[in-house]
Enzyme design. Structure first.
Site, PDB file in Angstrom:
ATOM      1  N   ASP A 146       0.804  -1.213   0.000  1.00 59.52           N
ATOM      2  CA  ASP A 146       0.000   0.000   0.000  1.00 59.52           C
ATOM      3  C   ASP A 146       0.840   1.267   0.000  1.00 59.52           C
ATOM      4  OD1 ASP A 146      -2.864   1.307   0.790  1.00 59.52           O
ATOM      5  OD2 ASP A 146      -1.267   2.230   1.951  1.00 59.52           O
ATOM      6  N   VAL A 174      -5.108   2.511  -0.546  1.00 56.73           N
ATOM      7  CA  VAL A 174      -4.952   1.797  -1.812  1.00 56.73           C
ATOM      8  C   VAL A 174      -5.386   0.338  -1.655  1.00 56.73           C
ATOM      9  CG1 VAL A 174      -3.305   0.992  -3.539  1.00 56.73           C
ATOM     10  CG2 VAL A 174      -3.162   3.326  -2.676  1.00 56.73           C
ATOM     11  N   ASP A 175      -4.940  -0.309  -0.593  1.00 56.00           N
ATOM     12  CA  ASP A 175      -5.356  -1.689  -0.347  1.00 56.00           C
ATOM     13  C   ASP A 175      -6.873  -1.791  -0.233  1.00 56.00           C
ATOM     14  OD1 ASP A 175      -3.019  -3.202  -0.380  1.00 56.00           O
ATOM     15  OD2 ASP A 175      -2.556  -2.810   1.709  1.00 56.00           O
ATOM     16  N   MET A 176      -7.488  -0.870   0.495  1.00 55.08           N
ATOM     17  CA  MET A 176      -8.924  -0.956   0.731  1.00 55.08           C
ATOM     18  C   MET A 176      -9.719  -0.681  -0.544  1.00 55.08           C
ATOM     19  SD  MET A 176      -9.275   0.537   4.600  1.00 55.08           S
ATOM     20  CE  MET A 176     -10.907  -0.164   4.830  1.00 55.08           C
ATOM     21  N   GLY A 179      -9.600  -3.682  -2.667  1.00 58.69           N
ATOM     22  CA  GLY A 179     -10.587  -4.652  -2.220  1.00 58.69           C
ATOM     23  C   GLY A 179     -11.983  -4.310  -2.706  1.00 58.69           C
TER      24      GLY A 179
END
Length: 377
Positions: A146, A174-176, A179
Site C-alpha cells: 500500500d 490503496v489496499d482498501m 478490495g
C-alpha cells in the site's frame, strides 16, 4: 452500538466464495461478499494469514488487524505446496462460484492450479486476483504494498501540508480501494455469468486502484498541465473547503457553491465578504484563498467550534467537528447507522456501509470461526 444480525438472506445468498487470499485487499473483498450473504470459506496456510501477527493489539493471540478483515468467513488450513493440500483445494473449487487469491504471479501456475488450467475444468468459476501491478508490463509481477503504491501513483505527492513533504495517507487507502474494486469486479462477472453461463478472470491491481484515486488532481493536470501540489486540509479546486480555526476547536467547512458561502458569511457575522469581488464567485474564492482564510478565521475566533458547527449545519452549510477515531466510533449517529457491529465472544468491528432495503447485510460469523466445507445450499 450493536448492529443486529438480519434474519433474511443477503443479496448474495447461495454464492460460494473460496477466499485463499492474504493480508488486506483480498480478505477485505471476501468480508464484504460475506457480509451480504455469500458463504465464504477462507483457506489459510498452516501458519495462518500473515496479519494474525500484525500487532499489538492482540485478542486471544491474534492481531486486531486480522479481526478487522475476516468476519463472516469460516476458516480452515491447507498447505497448497503439498499435493494433498492442492487436491483438497480442488474439491472445494469444484463447489465454488468465486475464488479470491493474491499469490505472487506464477505461484499457482507452478503448482498446476493456475487460472488457465482451472478455468478449463471449472468454466463457471469467477477467478478474482488481487495483485500489485498486474502480471506483465514494466512493473508486471512485482509485489505491491500500500504505502509503496501510494508513493508511486502520486498520492503521497498531494497529501500533506503545503510547506511540508509528501505524506502517506494515514490508512491503507490503496489496499482498501483495491478490495472494493475486487468486489465490483466479482459482482460484474457474476452478473455477466447469468447471460453467458461462463465465469471469467477478474483482476484488481493496487497500482491501477492508486491511480484511480487521483481525482481531481489528475483531471486538473489533464486540463492545465500544471503539476498538482499539496494544499493541506484545503481542497485544490474550491474554497472555503478547509479546516478553519475558531475560538475553541477547529471545524471543517465544505462550501461548494455561492449560496452556501453567503449563508456561511451570515452565520459568522461577515456578510459583506460576499460583496467583495475577490470572493464573489467560486473561482475567485479559490484564487484568493489565502486572504479569504485570514478574513474568515478572524471572524470565527469569536465562536465556539462545536456550537458553530450546529449553527452552520442548521443554515445548510456543510460543516463538521474534527473528531478522533474513538470519538467518531462513539458518535450517536454511528450507532444509528449500524456502523459498529458486536458479536458473541467480544468481537467488535465496522459495519457494512452499503444498506439494502430488502436484503440487508448480516453478521453471522466472528473471525476465526472454523469450517471445512461449504454450507448446503
Amino acid at each position: 452500538m450493536n448492529a443486529s444480525p438480519s434474519s433474511s438472506p443477503g443479496a448474495l445468498a447461495g454464492i460460494r466464495v473460496l477466499d485463499i487470499s492474504r493480508i488486506l485487499g483480498g480478505p477485505y473483498c471476501g468480508q464484504i461478499l460475506g457480509d451480504h450473504g455469500a458463504d465464504v470459506l477462507k483457506v489459510e496456510p498452516p501458519q495462518g494469514d500473515d496479519t494474525r501477527t500484525w500487532g499489538p493489539p492482540f485478542k486471544d493471540g491474534v492481531a486486531s488487524y486480522y479481526h478487522g478483515l475476516n468476519r463472516n468467513k469460516r476458516t480452515m488450513h491447507l498447505d497448497l505446496g503439498s499435493a494433498e493440500g492442492r487436491e483438497a483445494l480442488l474439491a472445494l473449487v469444484a463447489e465454488a462460484d468465486v475464488l479470491i487469491e493474491n499469490f505472487k504471479t506464477g505461484t499457482m501456475e507452478r503448482w498446476g492450479i493456475g487460472y488457465e488450467t482451472l478455468s478449463q475444468r471449472f468454466p463457471r468459476l469467477v477467478w478474482c486476483r488481487v495483485s500489485g501491478f498486474g502480471a506483465d508490463g514494466p512493473l508486471g509481477a512485482l509485489p505491491g504494498y500500500d504505502a509503496a503504491v501510494q508513493a508511486m501513483t502520486g498520492i503521497m505527492s498531494v497529501n500533506g501540508e503545503a510547506d511540508g513533504g509528501p505524506l502517506r495517507v494515514g490508512l491503507p487507502v490503496v489496499d482498501m480501494v483495491t478490495g472494493l474494486n475486487a468486489v465490483i469486479g466479482v459482482l460484474l462477472a457474476l452478473q455477466e455469468r447469468q447471460r453467458s453461463g461462463r465465469g471469467q478472470f477478474v483482476e484488481a491491481a493496487l497500482y491501477d486502484s492508486g491511480l484511480s484515486l487521483l481525482h481531481p488532481h489528475a483531471a486538473n493536470w489533464f486540463v492545465d498541465g500544471k503539476a498538482p501540489r499539496r494544499t493541506g486540509n484545503a481542497h485544490p479546486n474550491i474554497y472555503p473547503y478547509d479546516a478553519l480555526a475558531t475560538g475553541t476547536e477547529p471545524v471543517f467547512v465544505a462550501v461548494g457553491n455561492d449560496g452556501q458561502f453567503a449563508a456561511f458569511c451570515r452565520c459568522i457575522g461577515v456578510p459583506e465578504l460576499t460583496e467583495d469581488v475577490r470572493y464573489a464567485t467560486a473561482g475567485q474564492r479559490s484564487v484568493n484563498r489565502d486572504t479569504l482564510k485570514t478574513a474568515l478565521e478572524a471572524a470565527m475566533k469569536e465562536f465556539d467550534g462545536n456550537r458553530l458547527v450546529d449553527t452552520l449545519m442548521a443554515a445548510g452549510v456543510p460543516a463538521a467537528p474534527v473528531l478522533s477515531v474513538d470519538a467518531a466510533l462513539a458518535h450517536p449517529h454511528t450507532a444509528h447507522r449500524g456502523m459498529v457491529v458486536e458479536l458473541p465472544g467480544g468481537y467488535r468491528g465496522i459495519g457494512a456501509p452499503v444498506k439494502l432495503g430488502r436484503t440487508p447485510a448480516s453478521y453471522r460469523h466472528a473471525p476465526l470461526t472454523p469450517g471445512e466445507r461449504f454450507e448446503a445450499r
